[in-house]
Design an enzyme around this catalytic site. Structure first.
Site, PDB file in Angstrom:
ATOM      1  N   ASP A   1       0.833  -1.200   0.000  1.00 31.54           N
ATOM      2  CA  ASP A   1       0.000   0.000   0.000  1.00 31.54           C
ATOM      3  C   ASP A   1       0.871   1.254   0.000  1.00 31.54           C
ATOM      4  OD1 ASP A   1      -1.263  -2.278   1.136  1.00 31.54           O
ATOM      5  OD2 ASP A   1      -2.880  -1.051   1.937  1.00 31.54           O
TER       6      ASP A   1
ATOM      7  N   GLU B   1      -5.884 -11.906  -3.833  1.00 32.71           N
ATOM      8  CA  GLU B   1      -5.527 -12.842  -2.752  1.00 32.71           C
ATOM      9  C   GLU B   1      -6.531 -13.981  -2.583  1.00 32.71           C
ATOM     10  OE1 GLU B   1      -5.275  -9.790   0.196  1.00 32.71           O
ATOM     11  OE2 GLU B   1      -3.114  -9.505  -0.079  1.00 32.71           O
TER      12      GLU B   1
ATOM     13  N   LYS C   1     -10.306 -10.663  -6.479  1.00 27.36           N
ATOM     14  CA  LYS C   1     -10.503  -9.785  -5.318  1.00 27.36           C
ATOM     15  C   LYS C   1     -10.287  -8.318  -5.679  1.00 27.36           C
ATOM     16  CE  LYS C   1      -8.780  -9.061  -0.610  1.00 27.36           C
ATOM     17  NZ  LYS C   1      -7.910  -9.584   0.443  1.00 27.36           N
TER      18      LYS C   1
HETATM   19  O1  IFM Z   1      -2.174  -4.692   0.914  1.00 30.42           O
HETATM   20  C1  IFM Z   1      -3.523  -4.931   1.049  1.00 30.42           C
HETATM   21  C2  IFM Z   1      -3.877  -6.106   0.172  1.00 30.42           C
HETATM   22  O2  IFM Z   1      -3.627  -5.823  -1.189  1.00 30.42           O
HETATM   23  C3  IFM Z   1      -5.323  -6.491   0.336  1.00 30.42           C
HETATM   24  N1  IFM Z   1      -5.589  -6.771   1.737  1.00 30.42           N
HETATM   25  C4  IFM Z   1      -5.302  -5.651   2.620  1.00 30.42           C
HETATM   26  C5  IFM Z   1      -3.865  -5.211   2.501  1.00 30.42           C
HETATM   27  C6  IFM Z   1      -3.612  -3.986   3.391  1.00 30.42           C
HETATM   28  O3  IFM Z   1      -4.358  -2.897   2.959  1.00 30.42           O
END
Ligand code: IFM
Length: 694
Positions: A274, A412, A520
């Protein structure tokens, strides 16, 4: 949450027990690495106020989490619901809280200084509302003391510590409290430092602190604002996002930017992609010192990244999927699902694309700033060490093709997949970009204990890059998301679920989703966003048209990237739904997780959708390139950036573009080149192309 016209403030009226933590996150204040909740200062049993410092963690391993530091106690005014109003001034970084009391209105003004890291100030009028003497309270067991008549409170975790000291000044009907926050990532910080700073701050006085703070915010907006003409609500939401991006990232030393920045403690404050991928570009293009501090965070953890690569039998540096204090992976290994069953979390082992994201972030910084010292030095190290990792990670098959097995891509929902197109193309891009850097700057004299690049290495990186399969099918123009994705159950999520962020894995069940073509978040589409030059020409449309309806937006990171890609496709009106979704993720708590802090990556993605997507701006080959696509309902856009050390203002209208800059910068629109300086350069649209205008 309401928004007065003008686009510069957010107002929350009353006190809603259920939404309290959401509101407190929305109204949080940050500056210089310190963040504090916008929780009411009224004395309320249920209110939870907190203070965090970027990079100050407690605990070890996956349990590492942001340490919560002391905050000033509340007011001597009890519960008030409808009588409470909180106004966040986005332009100046000030939160005002008004409480209408039978005896009159109590007004509190607070800010976290953007100028002096670790400075929080609260002004209370009338003085009677503020209990005396001031007290700092903490969630955790804290030590308290007094030095030179100044009270301090300290919390110390297993490693880091935060100490705050407060000085109060009363005159007539006004009480000013200045809090100096001092922290240490390794141990208990010295209260003397906080006390000395609090005394010095008191000497400066809240009026002067506030004036310089307001000026600093004004200056930040001069290089960061994005104006949207024709959508007032979006305008306010965009500024809200930029406000929190600015507040969450310190611009000195190193910046550990957790998934929620300093606006909350969700994800334990861990640093994910992120930061590098979504947040950093905004800062590289608007306030380079903050982007450089983010890269410094990675550079100082190169040692553990090298150790992680070596432990896996690889070369180079393997950055962790979740990172915190040490730079070793802190991704939790298990979590409980809704039924209470313990399920493994594999992202720490398998979401390896993080390695390329760090390299990509370094290039973004270099491209926007033109910082040659960084490019030759630490930037080159990041490219070399990440390329070495990929070169040792790729498996070369007997037929000479290169493969990356057993990974998780941005989507994911699908774990342990082979040849995820996103990972493979990012790795390929990383290998080639490193080879270019070494060809340009040489392979020796590398800082940070980096092994000299051997003469054959860049050639080998290129060979590995060339060998990598990417799942591209010229017949359809599509990339297969990973080997075998198209054999999974066809399941068009957009036909069975509403078009808003949906946790499809919870909605449809893990097993179904794992075996279906449900995505996702932007994965193949993300590739087109991040490295458009590294995908097949003309492949954006077929991939966006194919994957968008399959995408659940189960991650808040996803909608903005789709908006950016629809804009680049030349279909800006189709970008608007996703753009609005991204802009409301936190303001409407669309994911139900805002109470834990604001989704900083979504906010960075929103900026990218506007600037990279709709304004079509990129830093490329030493030029600022612009390729705008305005939605029909908009009259125009104005974007402020900082390019190669010069502030620049880009005004985009349907048929006209004007660029001015503090010092000369090369600009390209379509095939037309010009130089923008204090005298603006202009372009006009003529039929389907742009021409320089007199
Ligand atoms: O980095 C992200 C990921 O791409 C998706 N799940 C949450 C994480 C943290 O924001």
């Amino acid at each position: 949450v309401t928004a007065p016209s003008g686009g510069w403030s957010v107002v929350v009226d009353g006190y809603d027990e259920e939404l309290q933590r959401v509101h407190d996150a929305l109204l949080s204040l940050g500056g210089g690495g310190v963040g504090t909740s916008g929780g009411t200062l009224l004395a309320r049993g249920s209110a939870h106020r907190w203070l965090v410092v970027a990079g100050i963690y407690d605990g070890t391993g996956p349990e590492t989490h942001l340490l919560v530091g002391p905050v000033l106690t509340g007011l001597a005014v009890a519960e008030a619901d409808e009588r409470l109003r909180r106004i966040l001034d986005l332009r100046h970084g000030v939160l005002t809280e008004q409480v209408r009391d039978p005896d009159g209105t109590v007004e509190l003004t607070r800010f976290v200084s953007l100028v002096r890291p670790g400075t929080v100030a609260v002004r209370t009028v009338p003085a009677a509302a503020r209990p005396s003497p001031p007290r700092l309270v903490a969630d955790l067991p804290a030590e308290e003391g007094e030095r030179q008549g100044v009270r301090w409170t300290r919390v110390a975790g297993t490693h880091g510590g935060i100490v705050a000291a407060v000085v109060e000044r009363r005159r007539d009907e006004v009480v000013d409290d200045v809090v100096a926050v001092h922290s240490d990532p390794a141990g208990a910080p010295d209260p003397d430092e906080a006390v000395a700073r609090a005394v010095a701050l008191d000497g400066i006085g809240v009026d002067a602190l506030l004036a310089e703070h307001r000026d600093a915010w004004e200056r930040r907006w001069e290089t960061a604002d994005v104006r949207v003409e024709g959508d007032e609500a979006l305008q306010r939401d965009v500024r809200f996002a930029l406000f929190h991006l600015i507040g969450s990232v310190p611009d000195h030393d190193e910046a550990a930017v957790g998934a929620r920045g300093t606006t909350g403690t969700a994800y334990r404050g861990h640093v994910f992609w992120d930061a590098d991928t979504f947040v950093l570009p905004f800062l590289a293009a608007t306030h380079p010192p903050a982007a450089r501090a983010m890269l410094e965070y990675r550079l100082r953890r190169l040692g553990p990244a090298r150790e992680a690569a070596a432990a896996a039998g690889r070369d180079g540096a393997r950055f962790p999927w979740e990172s915190a204090r040490t730079g070793r992976d802190v991704t939790p290994r298990t979590a409980r699902d809704r039924t209470g069953e313990l399920v493994p979390i594999r992202t720490g082992d398998e979401e390896e694309h993080i390695v390329a994201q760090v390299a990509w972030a370094a290039c973004q910084y270099a491209d926007w700033t033109g910082d040659h010292g960084f490019e030759r030095g630490p930037g080159r190290v990041l490219l070399v060490e990440t390329a070495r990792y990929w070169a040792s990670r790729v498996r070369i098959d007997h037929d000479g093709t290169g493969h990356i097995d057993g990974v998780i891509g941005p989507d994911e929902y699908h774990e342990s997949v082979d040849d995820n197109a996103f990972t493979n193309v990012m790795a390929r891009w990383n290998l080639r970009r490193a080879a270019e850097a070494v060809e340009r700057f040489g392979g020796d004299d590398l800082p940070l204990d980096t092994r000299t690049v051997e003469p054959g290495e860049p050639g080998r990186w290129r060979a590995v890059a060339d060998s990598l399969v990417d799942g591209y099918d010229p017949a359809t123009g599509r990339y297969e998301q990973f080997a075998g994705f198209s054999d999974l159950e066809p399941l068009c999520i957009s036909e069975v679920a509403p078009r808003r962020p949906i946790a499809a894995d919870l909605w449809l069940g893990f097993d179904r989703v794992r075996n279906a073509q449900v995505v996702k978040q932007a994965d193949v589409v993300m590739l087109h966003h991040l490295v458009p030059e590294a995908v097949e020409p003309g492949s954006l449309r077929p991939n966006l048209e194919h994957y968008e309806p399959l995408t659940a937006h189960g991650s808040s990171l996803s909608p903005a990237i789709h908006a950016a890609c629809f804009a680049r496709l030349g279909e800006p009106d189709r970008a608007l739904d996703a753009l609005h979704m991204a802009s409301r993720i936190d303001l409407d708590d669309l994911t139900g997780t805002t109470a834990g802090g604001l989704h900083l990556a979504t906010m960075g993605g929103l900026w990218q959708a506007l600037v990279f997507g709709l304004a079509g701006m990129r830093a490329r080959d030493g030029r600022l390139t612009i390729d705008p696509h305005l939605p029909t309902a908009w009259d125009g856009m104005e974007v402020r950036v900082c390019f190669h050390g010069s502030t620049a203002r880009v005004v985009v209208a349907r048929e006209r573009i004007e660029v001015s800059a503090a010092s000369p910068i090369p600009v390209r629109v379509g095939d037309a080149d010009a130089v923008a300086g204090p005298t603006p350069c202009r372009f006009i649209r003529s039929d389907d192309h742009w021409e320089p205008a007199p």
